[in-house]
Design a protein around this motif. Structure first.
Motif, mmCIF file in Angstrom:
data_model
loop_
_atom_site.group_PDB
_atom_site.id
_atom_site.type_symbol
_atom_site.label_atom_id
_atom_site.label_comp_id
_atom_site.label_asym_id
_atom_site.label_seq_id
_atom_site.Cartn_x
_atom_site.Cartn_y
_atom_site.Cartn_z
ATOM 1 N N ILE A 383 0.837 -1.209 0.000
ATOM 2 C CA ILE A 383 0.000 0.000 0.000
ATOM 3 C C ILE A 383 0.867 1.252 0.000
ATOM 4 N N GLY A 384 1.939 1.236 0.797
ATOM 5 C CA GLY A 384 2.847 2.379 0.821
ATOM 6 C C GLY A 384 3.451 2.647 -0.543
ATOM 7 N N THR A 385 3.834 1.575 -1.235
ATOM 8 C CA THR A 385 4.395 1.713 -2.582
ATOM 9 C C THR A 385 3.387 2.360 -3.523
ATOM 10 N N LYS A 386 2.135 1.923 -3.427
ATOM 11 C CA LYS A 386 1.069 2.457 -4.279
ATOM 12 C C LYS A 386 0.869 3.953 -4.020
ATOM 13 N N PHE A 387 0.864 4.342 -2.754
ATOM 14 C CA PHE A 387 0.639 5.742 -2.402
ATOM 15 C C PHE A 387 1.805 6.636 -2.818
ATOM 16 N N ILE A 388 3.010 6.105 -2.782
ATOM 17 C CA ILE A 388 4.172 6.901 -3.189
ATOM 18 C C ILE A 388 4.219 7.040 -4.709
ATOM 19 N N LYS A 389 3.887 5.957 -5.408
ATOM 20 C CA LYS A 389 3.879 6.003 -6.873
ATOM 21 C C LYS A 389 2.849 6.995 -7.400
ATOM 22 N N LYS A 390 1.688 6.986 -6.764
ATOM 23 C CA LYS A 390 0.634 7.917 -7.157
ATOM 24 C C LYS A 390 0.329 8.783 -5.948
ATOM 25 N N PRO A 391 1.023 9.925 -5.832
ATOM 26 C CA PRO A 391 0.925 10.748 -4.618
ATOM 27 C C PRO A 391 -0.510 10.908 -4.132
ATOM 28 N N SER A 392 -0.703 10.550 -2.855
ATOM 29 C CA SER A 392 -2.033 10.550 -2.256
ATOM 30 C C SER A 392 -1.968 11.208 -0.884
ATOM 31 N N ILE A 393 -3.042 11.837 -0.473
ATOM 32 C CA ILE A 393 -3.114 12.441 0.855
ATOM 33 C C ILE A 393 -3.648 11.382 1.822
ATOM 34 N N VAL A 394 -2.785 10.957 2.734
ATOM 35 C CA VAL A 394 -3.140 9.891 3.668
ATOM 36 C C VAL A 394 -3.735 10.489 4.947
ATOM 37 N N ASP A 395 -4.787 9.864 5.422
ATOM 38 C CA ASP A 395 -5.389 10.251 6.694
ATOM 39 C C ASP A 395 -4.557 9.627 7.810
ATOM 40 N N LYS A 396 -3.748 10.422 8.464
ATOM 41 C CA LYS A 396 -2.802 9.905 9.451
ATOM 42 C C LYS A 396 -3.500 9.300 10.665
ATOM 43 N N GLU A 397 -4.648 9.865 11.051
ATOM 44 C CA GLU A 397 -5.375 9.326 12.199
ATOM 45 C C GLU A 397 -5.930 7.939 11.881
ATOM 46 N N GLN A 398 -6.462 7.778 10.702
ATOM 47 C CA GLN A 398 -6.957 6.468 10.275
ATOM 48 C C GLN A 398 -5.805 5.470 10.174
ATOM 49 N N LEU A 399 -4.693 5.935 9.658
ATOM 50 C CA LEU A 399 -3.534 5.072 9.444
ATOM 51 C C LEU A 399 -3.025 4.478 10.754
ATOM 52 N N LYS A 400 -2.924 5.279 11.786
ATOM 53 C CA LYS A 400 -2.327 4.783 13.026
ATOM 54 C C LYS A 400 -3.305 4.015 13.910
#
Length: 414
Positions: A383-400
């Protein structure tokens, strides 16, 4: 057309070998000459500090390609042969066997050599080895088999040092790691990851000692005493040196190639000298995703650059534009890393519920995701690779939040 042309490749590790085969696949009809001073059939490097060190399998079981494959691709593999000089005007490579080889295209894949620090007494130390080649590992394995006490001191706590420690522990060694910095892996990762790997090795009875600057080595009756600036001393039957590498750039420098933290190349891996290219660990190349020049020591970079160079030489105009990735295996831990964390402003640690050794560290520069370190967590890596390849705004609260299922749709800002 390339029928009557010749391509010389200096260095037969991952970059050089993959380039030679990629060049043939891209349509090069001329000769391909691959030179390496190592007499062993080119082999995979990552297993050296892991599987090869702990197994009885011969290095041939880790070969990149079979000898037959080189023959079928009409790649002239010259092992145990060193290129000693280059003449860029006449385009001739001089060899240590007294002969020479003309070239139309030259690819420098010389990699890097381990740094042996100028520590007083290091030259007379017994059973002191770097870990870069099959010969190094063979020497370490031989020493482990012949020395009864197996007290090992590893100087340097980078990934190679840590992987070696884990492997030697499996072989019954008593291992002490001496790291000059205040924490292990200080130059390459966050304190969170440093603390995790420090505890991992401590839990496996490895002494991991930081702020230890080795000042001298004394040897008596075949046993070494490693002395540190703080007055501490450590007995070692075997010493492994893992303090970093130095780029092998002398040949490139001798013909006027620009050297800057490695051999500087453009987006097609060509140097400032026409028809001379550099790939792999030795190349200092521009990465558009991070908008800066970088030098990478990884199999992924070697393979990707090899393909770019082959296509460029065959007039297919490719551009290097990939996301770096790496991995490390230690004990039962698999670390997968994607991206470059340098310049991060904050991190998010996601600990999976009920699994102490399954977590991921996400590195952000404000809102931009730069890199992910995934421990026993392939899903986070993907998932991290996908988000870096296609720049995405990650919800940090959801992530942790470990109660939130690790799925792309759940992690993006709504």
């Amino acid at each position: 057309m390339s029928e009557n042309k010749s391509c010389v490749v200096i260095g037969a590790s991952h970059a050089g070998v993959n380039f030679a085969f990629s060049l043939r696949k891209a349509g090069w009809k001329g000769e391909i000459h691959l030179f390496d001073s190592d007499p062993v059939l080119p082999y995979h490097r990552p297993p050296l500090s892991k599987a090869y060190l702990t197994s009885d399998n011969p290095i041939e079981s880790n070969a990149l390609k079979s000898q037959e494959a080189y023959n079928l691709a009409e790649i002239k593999l010259n092992l145990g042969v060193k290129v000693t000089a280059l003449d860029k005007d006449s385009k001739i490579a001089s060899l240590n066997n007294g002969t020479s080889q003309a070239y139309d295209k030259l690819v420098i894949a010389t990699g890097a050599s381990p740094i042996i620090p100028p520590i007083p007494g290091i030259e007379s130390a017994q059973h002191l080895y770097p870990l870069r080649t099959a010969k190094d590992v063979t020497n370490i394995k031989s020493a482990m088999q012949t020395i009864s006490e197996k007290r090992v001191v590893i100087i340097g706590a980078g990934y190679i040092g840590l992987e070696t420690a884990a492997s030697l522990k499996k072989l019954g060694a008593t291992v002490t790691i001496l790291e000059r910095e205040e924490r292990i892996l200080q130059r390459v990762t966050s304190p969170v990851m440093s603390e995790f790997f420090q505890k991992l090795h401590t839990d496996h009875d490895v002494d991991v000692l930081t702020s230890k600057n080795v000042s001298a080595i004394e040897t008596s009756d075949g046993v070494n005493t490693v002395k540190c600036a703080d007055g501490s001393e450590y007995t070692a039957d075997i010493i492994i040196v893992g303090v970093g590498v130095r780029v092998n750039s002398k040949l490139a420098e001798s013909i006027g190639v620009t050297i800057e933290n490695g051999i500087k190349v453009d987006e097609t891996t060509e140097t400032n000298v026409e028809s001379v290219y550099a790939i792999g660990d030795c190349s200092f190349h521009y990465n558009p995703r991070y908008d800066r020049f970088i030098r990478l020591e990884s199999v992924q970079n070697a393979v990707d650059q090899a393909k770019v160079t082959a296509a460029a030489i065959c007039d297919k105009s490719p551009v290097y534009d990939t996301i770096p990735w790496f991995w490390s295996d230690q004990y039962d831990i698999k670390l997968q890393m994607v991206g470059l964390s340098e310049g991060y402003t904050d991190i998010v640690v996601r600990q999976e519920e009920g699994e102490e050794t399954k977590f991921s560290v996400w590195y952000f520069k404000d809102k931009e995701l730069l890199a992910v370190d995934a421990v026993n967590n392939a899903k986070a890596y993907v998932i991290g690779t996908k988000f870096i390849k296609k720049p995405s705004i990650v919800d940090k609260e959801q992530l942790k939040d470990p109660s939130v299922l690790l799925k792309p749709a759940n992690l993006l800002k709504k």
